[in-house]
Structure formats: C-alpha cells, structure tokens
Design an enzyme around this catalytic site. Structure first.
Site, mmCIF file in Angstrom:
data_model
loop_
_atom_site.group_PDB
_atom_site.id
_atom_site.type_symbol
_atom_site.label_atom_id
_atom_site.label_comp_id
_atom_site.label_asym_id
_atom_site.label_seq_id
_atom_site.Cartn_x
_atom_site.Cartn_y
_atom_site.Cartn_z
ATOM 1 N N GLY A 253 -30.490 -29.646 66.986
ATOM 2 C CA GLY A 253 -29.481 -30.701 66.462
ATOM 3 C C GLY A 253 -28.305 -30.006 65.972
ATOM 4 O O GLY A 253 -27.658 -30.712 64.969
ATOM 5 N N GLU B 215 -21.110 -23.434 69.295
ATOM 6 C CA GLU B 215 -21.561 -22.371 70.416
ATOM 7 C C GLU B 215 -21.167 -21.106 69.785
ATOM 8 O O GLU B 215 -20.628 -20.102 70.625
ATOM 9 C CB GLU B 215 -21.086 -22.549 71.543
ATOM 10 C CG GLU B 215 -21.694 -24.084 71.951
ATOM 11 C CD GLU B 215 -23.287 -24.042 72.209
ATOM 12 O OE1 GLU B 215 -23.773 -23.091 72.002
ATOM 13 O OE2 GLU B 215 -23.774 -25.066 72.686
ATOM 14 N N CYS C 2 -46.505 -28.183 72.084
ATOM 15 C CA CYS C 2 -47.560 -28.701 71.136
ATOM 16 C C CYS C 2 -47.101 -29.455 69.869
ATOM 17 O O CYS C 2 -47.889 -29.956 69.274
ATOM 18 C CB CYS C 2 -48.202 -27.159 70.307
ATOM 19 S SG CYS C 2 -47.199 -26.453 69.484
ATOM 20 N N CYS D 13 -46.092 -20.831 71.024
ATOM 21 C CA CYS D 13 -45.955 -21.099 72.246
ATOM 22 C C CYS D 13 -44.963 -20.463 72.953
ATOM 23 O O CYS D 13 -44.886 -20.345 74.204
ATOM 24 C CB CYS D 13 -45.594 -22.675 72.520
ATOM 25 S SG CYS D 13 -46.978 -23.599 72.041
HETATM 26 P P1 ADP Z 1 -28.091 -28.238 69.972
HETATM 27 O O1 ADP Z 1 -26.828 -28.168 69.495
HETATM 28 O O2 ADP Z 1 -29.072 -27.564 68.731
HETATM 29 O O3 ADP Z 1 -28.818 -27.583 71.090
HETATM 30 P P2 ADP Z 1 -27.748 -31.114 70.185
HETATM 31 O O4 ADP Z 1 -27.155 -31.450 68.714
HETATM 32 O O5 ADP Z 1 -27.188 -30.884 71.258
HETATM 33 O O6 ADP Z 1 -28.902 -29.798 69.647
HETATM 34 O O7 ADP Z 1 -29.098 -31.924 70.474
HETATM 35 C C1 ADP Z 1 -30.048 -32.521 69.677
HETATM 36 C C2 ADP Z 1 -30.977 -33.466 70.410
HETATM 37 O O8 ADP Z 1 -31.489 -33.082 71.509
HETATM 38 C C3 ADP Z 1 -31.886 -34.589 69.802
HETATM 39 O O9 ADP Z 1 -31.310 -35.388 68.782
HETATM 40 C C4 ADP Z 1 -32.589 -35.088 70.875
HETATM 41 O O10 ADP Z 1 -31.857 -36.259 71.325
HETATM 42 C C5 ADP Z 1 -32.596 -33.739 71.828
HETATM 43 N N1 ADP Z 1 -33.821 -32.872 71.962
HETATM 44 C C6 ADP Z 1 -34.254 -32.661 73.477
HETATM 45 N N2 ADP Z 1 -35.145 -31.954 73.414
HETATM 46 C C7 ADP Z 1 -35.649 -31.880 72.111
HETATM 47 C C8 ADP Z 1 -36.766 -31.394 71.380
HETATM 48 N N3 ADP Z 1 -37.776 -30.456 72.148
HETATM 49 N N4 ADP Z 1 -36.948 -31.242 70.129
HETATM 50 C C9 ADP Z 1 -35.909 -32.035 69.507
HETATM 51 N N5 ADP Z 1 -34.864 -32.748 69.921
HETATM 52 C C10 ADP Z 1 -34.663 -32.510 71.477
HETATM 53 ZN ZN ZN Z 2 -45.726 -24.861 70.354
#
Ligand code: ADP
Ligand code: ZN
Length: 194
Positions: A21, A90, A149, A181
């Site tokens: 997030g 990023e 998990c 994991c």
């Molecule tokens: P980041 O910029 O850290 O990659 P984003 O803000 O783009 O993250 O995305 C966050 C969103 O990703 C969450 O709100 C959820 O909808 C989605 N998501 C997908 N996989 C996961 C996960 N394993 N845990 C939490 N959120 C996830």
């Molecule tokens: Zn795990």
C-alpha cells in the site's frame, strides 16, 4: 534565543514490500494536500512503465498524474519554485543522487514524500531507500499480507528465476511473503546484475 521564521520543509519516506500500500498511501497524502489547495508535483522513474508512463497507479487502481523522469537531477530541473509538496513513487529505481535531491528540496521549504521498496527480491536493502530513511523526519513502514499464511509480509517474493535486480513486475511475477514463507534465491547465484 534564536527564532526560526518561515515554513520549513521536511522529508517523509513510505517503505515496505510490494502490495503493502505504498502507492495508495502516497496518493492519499497527495490528495489531502491538493484538497488543502497546496501546489503539488509528482514524479516517478521512466523505468516503471507497468501501467502508465504519466500516472502513479496503485494495485487497487487508484491513480494520480505524474511526470516520468530519467534521473534524480531531472526532478530538480522539473520542480517548480512554487511547488509546496513533492511526491516521488518507486524511489528504489532512482540513482544514488536521490537523497541529496530530496534534501535540497526539503531545505528549500518543500514537503517531500518518497515511496519505495526497502528490500530487493533477495531481501537486501535496496538503495537509495536506506539512505533516504536515515535522513527523513518521518518513516512509515508498511506491510502486506503473506499470501501463503496470512502473517504480516515484509518481503517481495520473485516467482521467476530471473536474476536481474530490476525486473519491473508484470502480473504474477511477485507476491508478498512473511519472513517465514520468504524463499530467497540460492546463495550460489551469480551477483545480481543491476
Ligand atoms: P505498493 O505500492 O506497496 O506495491 P499498492 O498501493 O500499489 O502497493 O497496492 C496495495 C493494494 O494491493 C492493496 O490495497 C490490495 O488491494 C492489493 N493487494 C494485493 N495483494 C496484496 C497482499 N498480499 N496484501 C495486501 N494487499 C494486497
Ligand atoms: Zn507467511
């Protein structure tokens, strides 16, 4: 007693693994600044063209327009004197000059918000994030949810055998894993090519 007048700038870092997030949180902070009618500019590295060159897009499809730049110095060239809040997404894909650039903008009185991965796919600190975290006034470490998990996930698991440090994530290339994991690549791999 010395009284420091005028508005001071500062540096905020949002870090964590993929899917934690970071982009959502950056977008949330920038939207609030926009609602308060502050002048905002957003930047991201050209290398990150997964969704859109001219937008920051979260995995949950929230988006904000941003300027793609090739290097940290390009940010200084593009940033307007009147800009009050600078957002950078990023950040791990930028060069080592990013910390100096952010420092400079904060010293000019700007609020600088930087989001990026703090670890690479091997679980090693991902420069320039550690340097930014050291000099920032505020550091927020976000966690995802481990897809295996359900524990708090601080790692980004690469699901392919590619060994380049930078492999911009297409769908299914990465997933969030907790420390138990997470499976780092074998240690006899050749050094990561940047
Ligand atoms: P980041 O910029 O850290 O990659 P984003 O803000 O783009 O993250 O995305 C966050 C969103 O990703 C969450 O709100 C959820 O909808 C989605 N998501 C997908 N996989 C996961 C996960 N394993 N845990 C939490 N959120 C996830
Ligand atoms: Zn795990």
């Amino acid at each position: 007693m010395q009284i420091i007048q005028g508005k001071t700038g500062w540096l905020e870092v949002i870090c964590g693994p993929m899917f934690s997030g970071k982009s959502e949180e950056l977008i949330r902070r920038i939207r609030r600044a926009q609602i308060a009618r502050q002048r905002v500019q957003l930047f991201k590295p050209c290398i990150d063209d997964r969704y859109s060159q001219h937008e920051i897009v979260s995995h949950s499809q929230q988006r904000l327009p941003s300027t793609p730049v090739a290097s940290s110095l390009d940010i200084l060239d593009c940033v307007d004197d009147k800009t009050e809040v600078v957002g950078i997404d990023e950040a791990q894909f930028f060069d080592d000059g990013l910390a100096d650039v952010c420092n400079k903008m904060a010293n000019l009185g700007k609020r600088v918000i930087v989001a990026g991965l703090d670890m690479d796919y091997r679980g090693r600190p991902f420069e320039p994030m550690p340097r930014l975290m050291a000099i920032a006034e505020y550091v927020t470490k976000q966690l995802a949810i481990c897809v295996l998990c359900g524990n708090p996930a601080n790692h980004t698991q690469r699901l392919t055998d590619e060994q380049m440090k930078i492999l911009v994530g297409a769908q299914g290339t990465y997933e969030a894993r907790c420390r138990r994991c997470f499976e780092p690549p074998p240690p006899d791999d050749p050094p990561a090519a940047d």
